[in-house]
Write a protein that holds these residues in place. Sequence first.
Motif, PDB file in Angstrom:
ATOM      1  N   UNK A 382      -9.711  59.185  92.270  1.00  0.00           N
ATOM      2  CA  UNK A 382      -9.204  59.538  91.099  1.00  0.00           C
ATOM      3  C   UNK A 382     -10.216  59.192  89.663  1.00  0.00           C
ATOM      4  N   UNK A 383     -10.602  58.123  89.985  1.00  0.00           N
ATOM      5  CA  UNK A 383     -12.274  57.755  88.546  1.00  0.00           C
ATOM      6  C   UNK A 383     -12.559  58.083  88.751  1.00  0.00           C
ATOM      7  N   UNK A 384     -13.371  58.832  89.474  1.00  0.00           N
ATOM      8  CA  UNK A 384     -14.251  59.810  89.993  1.00  0.00           C
ATOM      9  C   UNK A 384     -14.098  61.204  88.406  1.00  0.00           C
ATOM     10  N   UNK A 385     -12.980  61.672  89.503  1.00  0.00           N
ATOM     11  CA  UNK A 385     -12.446  63.153  89.070  1.00  0.00           C
ATOM     12  C   UNK A 385     -11.912  62.867  87.103  1.00  0.00           C
ATOM     13  N   UNK A 386     -11.156  61.250  87.490  1.00  0.00           N
ATOM     14  CA  UNK A 386     -11.558  61.225  85.806  1.00  0.00           C
ATOM     15  C   UNK A 386     -13.438  60.929  85.412  1.00  0.00           C
TER      16      UNK A 386
END
Length: 466
Positions: A382-386
């Motif tokens: 989730x943090x890398x996709x964001x």
Amino acid sequence: MNTASTHKNHLAEIYRTLQLAAPVMIGMVASFGMNFVDTVMAGRLPQKEIALAAIATGGAIWSAVLMFVLGLMMAIQPIVAHLDGAGSRLEAGATVRQGLWLALAVAFPFVMVLLYGGAILQGMGVESSIIPLAVEYLGALAWGAPAMCVLLFLRFFSEGTGHTRPTMLIGLMGIGLNIPLNYVLMFGKLGMPAMGARGTGYATSIVICLQLIVMFNYVRTHRHFQPYKLFERCPKTKWWPQWAPIAQLLKIGLPIGTGIFVEGSLFVGAALLIARLGPLPAAAHLVAINYSALLFMVPLGLASAITTRVGNALGRGDPQAARYAGLIGLFIMLFTQTLGASSMLLFPEFIVGIYTDDAAITAIAVKLLFLSAIFQYADGIQICAAGALRGLKDTVVPMFINIVSYLLIGLSVGYYLTFNQAMGPAGMWIGMIVGLSFGAVLLLSRFLLSSNKLIRTGLPHGTNPG
């Protein structure tokens, strides 16, 4: 379209991403290492349960506001990366210079929330024995809040230019200073009174102010930043607030800030709700979440590099390279999260033993570390996709994804399991697993769809695909 993106060299792209990411990862781990040190040293104070719980709940208030400020200042990074990729460095400096006014404006409400944090804790039903010490801790942290806002402005400007070493340097400097300052102020050394948890807050504020001084002088004098003329007076320089660039920053930054605030609210809400169960569960939660958050700095640093790589590619007018940069970053993340999850599964007692030797706290914290290991992949995705979506300047839809995943789903499930099903702190952690998993699936899908749309339609670089 730039045809260079059709000839992919995976190892070269991994190397370039890690070149950017490694200093940020080290810097982020070192910066959070201050919080790690605070927690470990607080576990050696008298009445350690109360001290740990006070730092957990007070730190939750600090983190909630900091997440919003962090997200707001993150808008600087993709703007600089796009303009840098297009070769418009002077324009990049003139645009983001206005972010300084934004940093100063947000500093005032940041301080006010910290000063009135006691009312928030009372409203959340936090155990009354924890609140007085938490209020003292927040009051000490308030002195460092304005400096933190300006420090973030300079940090994301630097990272947007592709120069990530300063993040590492100030992070290492911070943890190096924090340990002796904590020792003196918490335990009353060198003629100072023993201030306990409050001393931890003062130590953190002093370190942040010193980091700002170093970062300002680095950006002002280093040759890498000279083409941007961030602090130089020239005929086109406008120092007073200018609405157009500030509006551009807010258009990108407010959704990022809101989204990160909502994501942070899942963890902050968990800490405050668990604190209603008493000092022992709150202390155990702090131990487990502190170690988990320390490991989270690695994918968070990687996400920053992904934002810059994706933004640079779009600045060059190459959406195919932007998608490729995002996917490479996600591939690297799988390795980092495997290492983190493995440490929690293989060495939970050792990890908890770093923080405390209290058997009651250890018994609960070990169980929570097992649950933390489960959500490592979801948290990394989730943090890398964001981060990849920020590189696309795609921020509004991710904000709504965060609201649904973390507040409507994660926090609600956690509350239900903790209180309605009497599962205790484990129920809240299961809620976090559910929320992060939803967020990971939705944000990754959004990146794949948005980058595909850019490639298919050939939208001009800098266009928000949302």
